[in-house]
Design a protein around this motif. Structure first.
Motif, PDB file in Angstrom:
ATOM      1  N   ARG A 285      34.160  37.250  45.600  1.00 49.49           N
ATOM      2  CA  ARG A 285      34.423  38.247  46.184  1.00 49.49           C
ATOM      3  C   ARG A 285      36.413  38.367  46.511  1.00 49.49           C
ATOM      4  NH1 ARG A 285      30.312  41.486  48.543  1.00 49.49           N
ATOM      5  NH2 ARG A 285      28.322  40.247  48.182  1.00 49.49           N
ATOM      6  N   ILE A 286      36.895  39.499  46.799  1.00 47.95           N
ATOM      7  CA  ILE A 286      38.510  39.284  46.988  1.00 47.95           C
ATOM      8  C   ILE A 286      38.241  39.246  48.700  1.00 47.95           C
ATOM      9  CG2 ILE A 286      40.446  40.797  47.115  1.00 47.95           C
ATOM     10  CD1 ILE A 286      39.112  42.509  44.846  1.00 47.95           C
ATOM     11  N   VAL A 287      39.064  38.355  49.113  1.00 46.91           N
ATOM     12  CA  VAL A 287      39.426  37.930  50.272  1.00 46.91           C
ATOM     13  C   VAL A 287      40.918  37.706  50.596  1.00 46.91           C
ATOM     14  CG1 VAL A 287      37.223  37.082  50.663  1.00 46.91           C
ATOM     15  CG2 VAL A 287      39.219  35.455  50.067  1.00 46.91           C
ATOM     16  N   ALA A 288      41.323  37.670  51.898  1.00 48.30           N
ATOM     17  CA  ALA A 288      42.638  37.374  52.359  1.00 48.30           C
ATOM     18  C   ALA A 288      43.091  36.249  52.254  1.00 48.30           C
ATOM     19  CB  ALA A 288      42.953  37.961  53.698  1.00 48.30           C
ATOM     20  N   THR A 304      43.041  36.737  47.142  1.00 43.03           N
ATOM     21  CA  THR A 304      42.364  35.897  46.206  1.00 43.03           C
ATOM     22  C   THR A 304      41.125  36.207  46.066  1.00 43.03           C
ATOM     23  OG1 THR A 304      42.612  33.376  45.546  1.00 43.03           O
ATOM     24  CG2 THR A 304      41.893  34.174  48.171  1.00 43.03           C
ATOM     25  N   LEU A 305      40.339  35.098  45.094  1.00 44.56           N
ATOM     26  CA  LEU A 305      39.090  35.172  45.162  1.00 44.56           C
ATOM     27  C   LEU A 305      38.514  33.888  45.479  1.00 44.56           C
ATOM     28  CD1 LEU A 305      39.082  36.677  41.335  1.00 44.56           C
ATOM     29  CD2 LEU A 305      38.899  38.006  43.307  1.00 44.56           C
ATOM     30  N   LYS A 306      37.246  34.421  46.118  1.00 43.42           N
ATOM     31  CA  LYS A 306      36.482  33.201  46.749  1.00 43.42           C
ATOM     32  C   LYS A 306      34.903  33.659  46.941  1.00 43.42           C
ATOM     33  CE  LYS A 306      39.632  30.189  49.610  1.00 43.42           C
ATOM     34  NZ  LYS A 306      39.992  29.848  50.651  1.00 43.42           N
ATOM     35  N   ARG A 307      34.037  32.632  46.857  1.00 48.03           N
ATOM     36  CA  ARG A 307      32.767  32.986  46.830  1.00 48.03           C
ATOM     37  C   ARG A 307      32.646  33.219  48.371  1.00 48.03           C
ATOM     38  NH1 ARG A 307      28.896  28.535  43.723  1.00 48.03           N
ATOM     39  NH2 ARG A 307      29.578  29.117  41.766  1.00 48.03           N
ATOM     40  N   ALA A 314      35.104  40.743  42.178  1.00 42.45           N
ATOM     41  CA  ALA A 314      36.277  40.613  41.531  1.00 42.45           C
ATOM     42  C   ALA A 314      36.387  41.878  40.313  1.00 42.45           C
ATOM     43  CB  ALA A 314      36.157  39.443  41.022  1.00 42.45           C
ATOM     44  N   THR A 315      35.562  42.488  40.075  1.00 39.44           N
ATOM     45  CA  THR A 315      35.703  43.574  39.076  1.00 39.44           C
ATOM     46  C   THR A 315      36.603  44.563  39.768  1.00 39.44           C
ATOM     47  OG1 THR A 315      33.737  44.578  40.050  1.00 39.44           O
ATOM     48  CG2 THR A 315      33.590  43.376  38.145  1.00 39.44           C
ATOM     49  N   GLN A 316      36.815  44.567  40.974  1.00 37.79           N
ATOM     50  CA  GLN A 316      37.696  45.791  41.626  1.00 37.79           C
ATOM     51  C   GLN A 316      39.061  45.107  42.066  1.00 37.79           C
ATOM     52  OE1 GLN A 316      34.197  46.799  44.527  1.00 37.79           O
ATOM     53  NE2 GLN A 316      35.489  48.834  44.253  1.00 37.79           N
ATOM     54  N   TRP A 317      39.275  44.081  41.522  1.00 39.03           N
ATOM     55  CA  TRP A 317      40.558  43.396  41.759  1.00 39.03           C
ATOM     56  C   TRP A 317      41.800  44.340  41.555  1.00 39.03           C
ATOM     57  CZ3 TRP A 317      42.481  38.886  43.700  1.00 39.03           C
ATOM     58  CH2 TRP A 317      43.670  38.553  43.259  1.00 39.03           C
ATOM     59  N   THR A 331      42.671  35.150  57.736  1.00 39.19           N
ATOM     60  CA  THR A 331      42.599  34.525  56.443  1.00 39.19           C
ATOM     61  C   THR A 331      41.150  34.450  56.040  1.00 39.19           C
ATOM     62  OG1 THR A 331      44.277  33.221  57.116  1.00 39.19           O
ATOM     63  CG2 THR A 331      42.812  32.251  55.408  1.00 39.19           C
ATOM     64  N   GLU A 332      40.759  34.778  54.717  1.00 37.03           N
ATOM     65  CA  GLU A 332      39.396  34.538  54.321  1.00 37.03           C
ATOM     66  C   GLU A 332      38.293  35.939  54.851  1.00 37.03           C
ATOM     67  OE1 GLU A 332      37.588  30.752  54.727  1.00 37.03           O
ATOM     68  OE2 GLU A 332      38.834  29.862  53.188  1.00 37.03           O
ATOM     69  N   GLU A 333      39.180  36.804  55.388  1.00 37.54           N
ATOM     70  CA  GLU A 333      38.417  38.063  55.728  1.00 37.54           C
ATOM     71  C   GLU A 333      38.024  38.823  54.409  1.00 37.54           C
ATOM     72  OE1 GLU A 333      38.575  41.794  58.399  1.00 37.54           O
ATOM     73  OE2 GLU A 333      39.589  40.332  59.072  1.00 37.54           O
ATOM     74  N   GLY A 334      36.879  39.224  53.968  1.00 37.44           N
ATOM     75  CA  GLY A 334      36.665  40.294  52.994  1.00 37.44           C
ATOM     76  C   GLY A 334      37.374  41.437  52.899  1.00 37.44           C
ATOM     77  N   ILE A 335      37.922  41.890  51.937  1.00 37.26           N
ATOM     78  CA  ILE A 335      38.823  42.912  51.475  1.00 37.26           C
ATOM     79  C   ILE A 335      37.921  43.955  50.830  1.00 37.26           C
ATOM     80  CG2 ILE A 335      40.734  43.971  50.449  1.00 37.26           C
ATOM     81  CD1 ILE A 335      41.951  41.468  51.343  1.00 37.26           C
ATOM     82  N   GLU A 336      37.729  45.236  51.321  1.00 39.91           N
ATOM     83  CA  GLU A 336      37.436  46.345  50.478  1.00 39.91           C
ATOM     84  C   GLU A 336      38.621  47.296  50.079  1.00 39.91           C
ATOM     85  OE1 GLU A 336      34.367  46.748  49.847  1.00 39.91           O
ATOM     86  OE2 GLU A 336      33.464  45.132  51.193  1.00 39.91           O
ATOM     87  N   PRO A 337      38.547  48.174  48.909  1.00 39.42           N
ATOM     88  CA  PRO A 337      39.551  48.953  48.605  1.00 39.42           C
ATOM     89  C   PRO A 337      39.645  50.191  49.483  1.00 39.42           C
ATOM     90  CG  PRO A 337      37.453  49.137  46.973  1.00 39.42           C
ATOM     91  CD  PRO A 337      37.399  47.975  48.002  1.00 39.42           C
TER      92      PRO A 337
END
Length: 337
Positions: A285-288, A304-307, A314-317, A331-337
């Motif tokens: 998933r996309i995270v900070a 970046t991308l991390k589990r 990641a398809t929404q990169w 840091t590592e907090e999930g990001i939504e568009p």
């Protein structure tokens, strides 16, 4: 969605009973225990099958260790009419289909009178017009082995059968090689594809190679019937024991084929039920990648991308990159568009 296939597995006892009824009955029991669909023997009147001067095949001499005529060999391997009746009843009681290859006209009559309704034409009769016509006239399920034959000869046999009254829906053709055992380099499994495309009938394999790999591969290549010799003991005297499976090997082959049937699946490419739960765990998933302040533009420098259990996949990169952060991110907090 396709229906799971069921390969018809014929445990070929052949003449591995060595002419002894009790051994033949034990072979039936072994085929049942292995899970085969049918157990098949060989029915012949030696006088009608071979001349007294006919020589053995080289493999027969090698495997029996005896220099004798085909006549003498086969005479010792005949089953009587009453033996057939006993075997048929034993098969019925144990829930397995009795089959036998008839090698002459009288034997066809005998098996028909005993209620046999599925016929196996051996490779040696591929070009025997009167024989083919007699089998075809019964218009019952018929399995044609094609060992030693080229494509034109197989087409000749098929045409002869169909012209003589066999309906095409009752015909299955088996690729085969009559060497006992068949060297792997001579198996030529791809010939099944040729037969299928040229004949447009179900195709299978009568296998005489050592081991169980070849019939398993044949099922993966869409074989609808598998025929394989088996014996109670490979060290027994007789022409076919050495190239046969023992009961534990037969059972392993049947089990493997049933696994392959399931594994072939539907052909639809999608996540299976068993792996669906892994999507959230294995896909990134996309995270900070560092702290991000509100109003900062998302870029490859700060995401970046991390589990992770948060953030969009990641398809929404491309949807995220270039957007403006609507709040602060750690840091590592999930990001939504």
């Amino acid at each position: 969605m396709s229906v799971q296939k069921h390969t018809f597995i014929i445990a070929e006892a052949g003449v591995n009973h060595n002419g002894d009824l009790q051994t033949a009955l034990a072979l039936v029991d072994a085929a049942v225990a292995a899970g085969a669909d049918a157990v098949k023997f060989q029915t012949f009147k030696t006088e009608a099958l071979v001349s007294k001067s006919a020589k053995q095949a080289d493999y027969q001499t090698e495997n029996t260790g005896q220099e004798q005529s085909q006549y003498d060999l086969l005479k010792s391997l005949e089953l009587s009419d009453s033996d057939h009746q006993t075997l048929i009843e034993h098969c019925r009681q144990n829930g397995i289909e009795f089959m036998s290859t008839a090698f002459d006209s009288d034997s066809i009559d005998l098996l028909s009178a005993l209620g046999v309704t599925r016929w196996k034409i051996p490779s040696g009769e591929l070009l025997s017009v009167p024989y083919l016509r007699k089998i075809a006239g019964l218009n019952q399920p018929t399995i044609l082995s094609t060992g030693m034959g080229d494509l034109e000869e197989v087409q000749f046999a098929v045409t002869t059968l169909l012209k003589a009254g066999l309906h095409v829906s009752n015909l299955t053709v088996l690729h085969a090689n009559t060497a006992y055992p068949t060297p792997y380099e001579d198996v030529n499994l791809r010939a099944m594809d040729t037969l299928k495309s040229e004949l447009n009938v179900p195709i299978g394999l009568s296998d005489h190679s050592l081991g169980i790999e070849v019939p398993i591969a044949a099922v993966a290549l869409s074989a609808s019937v598998i025929e394989k010799h088996f014996t109670l003991d490979k060290t027994l005297p007789g022409p076919d024991h050495k190239a046969s499976l023992e009961p534990r090997e037969l059972a392993a082959m049947v089990t493997a084929i049933r696994h392959i049937e399931v594994a072939l699946g539907t052909g639809i490419k999608s996540a299976s039920r068993s792996e669906a739960g892994n999507i959230a765990i294995a896909r990134k998933r996309i995270v900070a990648s560092k702290p991000i302040s509100k109003g900062t533009v998302f870029s490859e420098d700060n995401v970046t991308l991390k589990r992770s259990d948060k953030g969009c996949f990641a398809t929404q990169w491309d949807d995220v990159i270039g957007q403006v952060a609507q709040h602060d991110y750690q840091t590592e907090e999930g990001i939504e568009p």
